[in-house]
Design a protein around this motif. Sequence first.
Motif, PDB file in Angstrom:
ATOM      1  N   ALA A 133       0.831  -1.208   0.000  1.00  0.00           N
ATOM      2  CA  ALA A 133       0.000   0.000   0.000  1.00  0.00           C
ATOM      3  C   ALA A 133       0.866   1.260   0.000  1.00  0.00           C
ATOM      4  O   ALA A 133       0.560   2.230  -0.690  1.00  0.00           O
ATOM      5  N   SER A 175       0.917   3.873  -3.030  1.00  0.00           N
ATOM      6  CA  SER A 175       0.580   5.271  -2.761  1.00  0.00           C
ATOM      7  C   SER A 175       1.654   6.214  -3.276  1.00  0.00           C
ATOM      8  O   SER A 175       1.353   7.241  -3.893  1.00  0.00           O
ATOM      9  N   SER A 180       1.633   6.121  -7.237  1.00  0.00           N
ATOM     10  CA  SER A 180       0.495   6.832  -7.818  1.00  0.00           C
ATOM     11  C   SER A 180       0.595   8.338  -7.572  1.00  0.00           C
ATOM     12  O   SER A 180       0.243   9.136  -8.446  1.00  0.00           O
ATOM     13  N   SER A 183      -2.520  13.858  -2.746  1.00  0.00           N
ATOM     14  CA  SER A 183      -2.724  12.533  -3.329  1.00  0.00           C
ATOM     15  C   SER A 183      -2.217  11.432  -2.412  1.00  0.00           C
ATOM     16  O   SER A 183      -2.772  10.325  -2.408  1.00  0.00           O
ATOM     17  N   VAL A 186      -5.082  10.856   0.084  1.00  0.00           N
ATOM     18  CA  VAL A 186      -6.205  10.130  -0.519  1.00  0.00           C
ATOM     19  C   VAL A 186      -5.820   8.694  -0.849  1.00  0.00           C
ATOM     20  O   VAL A 186      -6.552   7.759  -0.539  1.00  0.00           O
ATOM     21  N   SER A 187      -4.665   8.509  -1.461  1.00  0.00           N
ATOM     22  CA  SER A 187      -4.287   7.160  -1.872  1.00  0.00           C
ATOM     23  C   SER A 187      -3.938   6.264  -0.688  1.00  0.00           C
ATOM     24  O   SER A 187      -4.087   5.047  -0.774  1.00  0.00           O
ATOM     25  N   SER A 245      -5.631   6.018   1.899  1.00  0.00           N
ATOM     26  CA  SER A 245      -6.881   5.433   2.374  1.00  0.00           C
ATOM     27  C   SER A 245      -7.518   4.515   1.336  1.00  0.00           C
ATOM     28  O   SER A 245      -8.359   3.695   1.680  1.00  0.00           O
ATOM     29  N   VAL A 246      -7.137   4.658   0.073  1.00  0.00           N
ATOM     30  CA  VAL A 246      -7.742   3.861  -0.987  1.00  0.00           C
ATOM     31  C   VAL A 246      -6.978   2.565  -1.254  1.00  0.00           C
ATOM     32  O   VAL A 246      -7.578   1.493  -1.374  1.00  0.00           O
ATOM     33  N   TRP A 247      -5.656   2.642  -1.343  1.00  0.00           N
ATOM     34  CA  TRP A 247      -4.853   1.484  -1.750  1.00  0.00           C
ATOM     35  C   TRP A 247      -4.906   0.293  -0.801  1.00  0.00           C
ATOM     36  O   TRP A 247      -4.914  -0.849  -1.273  1.00  0.00           O
ATOM     37  N   GLY A 265      -7.356  -1.050   0.873  1.00  0.00           N
ATOM     38  CA  GLY A 265      -8.547  -1.836   0.562  1.00  0.00           C
ATOM     39  C   GLY A 265      -8.426  -2.570  -0.752  1.00  0.00           C
ATOM     40  O   GLY A 265      -8.824  -3.736  -0.875  1.00  0.00           O
ATOM     41  N   ILE A 266      -7.867  -1.903  -1.745  1.00  0.00           N
ATOM     42  CA  ILE A 266      -7.684  -2.536  -3.050  1.00  0.00           C
ATOM     43  C   ILE A 266      -6.703  -3.698  -2.953  1.00  0.00           C
ATOM     44  O   ILE A 266      -6.939  -4.779  -3.494  1.00  0.00           O
TER      45      ILE A 266
END
Length: 77
Positions: free
Chosen positions: A13, A17, A20, A60, A63-64, A66-68, A70-71
């Motif tokens: 992650a 992050s 990206s 970014s 934001v990333s 918190s997103v990565w 889970g993915i």
Amino acid sequence: MDNVSGNYTGKYALIASIVSSLLLVIIFAVLSFMVNSSRTEPLYNQVDIIAGMVFVFILSMIVSASVWPGIIENRMK
């Protein structure tokens, strides 16, 4: 098995992050330099562009981060 995948989830992650965020910073820099070079009088100076790059990177990353996770957890299942 879950403990091992849990250890790697955080590392993956973080790497995702950073990568990206760097890609978004590169896109921002290219677009801002293109806008500046297309005008007869530059719209932004170098300090504005660099400050914008830092802002895009920090935002970014927030934001990333918190997103990565889970993915990546869904992909590792």
